[in-house]
Design a protein around this motif. Structure first.
Motif, mmCIF file in Angstrom:
data_model
loop_
_atom_site.group_PDB
_atom_site.id
_atom_site.type_symbol
_atom_site.label_atom_id
_atom_site.label_comp_id
_atom_site.label_asym_id
_atom_site.label_seq_id
_atom_site.Cartn_x
_atom_site.Cartn_y
_atom_site.Cartn_z
ATOM 1 N N LEU A 160 0.851 -1.190 0.000
ATOM 2 C CA LEU A 160 0.000 0.000 0.000
ATOM 3 C C LEU A 160 0.882 1.234 0.000
ATOM 4 C CD1 LEU A 160 -2.641 -0.852 2.769
ATOM 5 C CD2 LEU A 160 -2.628 -1.519 0.360
ATOM 6 N N HIS A 162 0.372 5.194 0.587
ATOM 7 C CA HIS A 162 -0.548 6.280 0.952
ATOM 8 C C HIS A 162 0.043 7.617 0.534
ATOM 9 C CE1 HIS A 162 -3.001 3.613 3.326
ATOM 10 N NE2 HIS A 162 -1.970 3.247 4.060
ATOM 11 N N CYS A 164 -1.123 11.502 1.181
ATOM 12 C CA CYS A 164 -2.145 12.311 1.854
ATOM 13 C C CYS A 164 -1.766 13.787 1.882
ATOM 14 C CB CYS A 164 -2.339 11.837 3.291
ATOM 15 S SG CYS A 164 -2.915 10.133 3.385
ATOM 16 N N ASN A 209 -7.419 3.860 -4.451
ATOM 17 C CA ASN A 209 -8.580 4.295 -3.665
ATOM 18 C C ASN A 209 -8.415 5.751 -3.264
ATOM 19 O OD1 ASN A 209 -10.142 1.851 -3.456
ATOM 20 N ND2 ASN A 209 -8.414 1.053 -2.255
ATOM 21 N N GLU A 211 -9.945 8.851 -0.611
ATOM 22 C CA GLU A 211 -10.803 9.357 0.457
ATOM 23 C C GLU A 211 -10.561 10.854 0.535
ATOM 24 O OE1 GLU A 211 -11.110 7.242 4.446
ATOM 25 O OE2 GLU A 211 -9.604 6.093 3.354
ATOM 26 N N CYS A 218 -6.703 11.631 0.702
ATOM 27 C CA CYS A 218 -5.762 10.520 0.792
ATOM 28 C C CYS A 218 -5.957 9.577 -0.387
ATOM 29 C CB CYS A 218 -5.983 9.736 2.086
ATOM 30 S SG CYS A 218 -4.808 10.137 3.354
ATOM 31 N N THR A 220 -4.768 5.968 -1.875
ATOM 32 C CA THR A 220 -4.067 4.735 -1.519
ATOM 33 C C THR A 220 -3.912 3.865 -2.757
ATOM 34 O OG1 THR A 220 -5.007 4.781 0.700
ATOM 35 C CG2 THR A 220 -4.047 2.705 -0.029
ATOM 36 N N GLU A 222 -2.831 0.364 -4.178
ATOM 37 C CA GLU A 222 -2.730 -0.996 -3.665
ATOM 38 C C GLU A 222 -2.256 -1.873 -4.804
ATOM 39 O OE1 GLU A 222 -6.387 -1.971 -1.672
ATOM 40 O OE2 GLU A 222 -5.973 -4.118 -1.891
#
Ligand code: ADP
Ligand code: MG
Length: 228
Positions: A160, A162, A164, A209, A211, A218, A220, A222
């Motif tokens: 993963l 991230h 952000c 993904n 958010e 953020c 992400t 994967e």
């Protein structure tokens, strides 16, 4: 479902087009810029002419930026896949983006695992392009500056990543349109960065993904981890 199909069709057309024009167009742009710079530096040039030349150079730069966003599309997809050291690549893209971050009062922090054991399969340059496009958006979303965090983690059997920011965030409608060719809320946006990122990560067998709320966004990534 129908809407999805149409979206996929459009994407294919766009990437084909990009593949055929990208290389052909880059060279003449570079040559033009070179001659304009030479002209602008010449002693006999009046201030007014100099101003025109500078404007022309700026516009060429903008055209080159659009080509840059496309460039990864210009290579035939599914080339040979190599092992990529994720933490090394994160450090690389942070080095590339640090000057831009500074100019925008943004500090880039690397979090997550700093090991030499996170690997995935793919093409280094493509992963870099994808991360850069996402991080650039993060930097651009913080008009008053802030912190951009990037970190990688192992979560069996995936890696993963991230990314952000503390920017203004996106509405639901904007999130839904992410990755759609030419979707941009910026005055000078190309609306190509996310399309390229999504396409690269999908090609590596991964997903992205998102958010987002009014305190920031953020992303992400994967994707499958590659072992030893
Ligand atoms: P561009 O950056 O040229 O506008 P992109 O494809 O990179 O094109 O991004 C498309 C749009 O998605 C942006 O214009 C912006 O509205 C939205 N977006 C992407 N990332 C973020 C982010 N981190 N924060 C807020 N909005 C974002
Ligand atoms: Mg962008």
């Amino acid at each position: 479902v129908l809407e999805r199909l149409i979206k996929a069709d459009k994407l294919q057309v766009v990437s084909h087009l990009a593949a055929s024009i990208s290389h052909e167009v880059r060279n003449p742009l570079t040559v033009c810029k070179g001659f304009l710079q030479l002209s602008s530096g010449a002693q006999e040039v009046s201030p007014k002419t100099k101003e025109y030349l500078e404007t022309a150079i700026k516009e060429l730069d903008r055209a080159t930026e659009i080509i840059n966003d496309y460039l990864t599309f210009a290579k035939p997809i599914s080339e040979k896949k190599n092992k990529i050291n994720i933490c090394e690549e994160i450090q690389n893209v942070v080095n590339i983006l640090n000057p831009l971050a500074h100019m925008n009062n943004v500090q880039i922090l690397i979090s997550g695992e700093k090991t030499d054991s996170l690997f995935t399969l793919g093409e280094k340059k493509q992963l870099e392009q994808s991360l850069i496009n996402i991080m650039k958006n993060g930097i651009e979303s913080m008009s008053k500056g802030g912190v951009l965090q990037i970190g990688a983690f192992y979560e069996n059997p995936n890696i993963l990543i991230h990314i952000c920011d503390q920017g203004k965030g996106m509405t639901r409608e904007q999130i839904n349109r992410l990755g759609e060719p030419y979707f941009s809320t910026k005055e000078n946006g190309t609306g190509l960065g996310m399309m390229v990122s999504f396409s690269i990560i999908r090609n590596m067998g991964g997903i992205i993904n998102v958010e987002s709320d009014e305190n920031g966004t953020c992303f992400t990534i994967e994707m499958p981890a590659s072992r030893g």
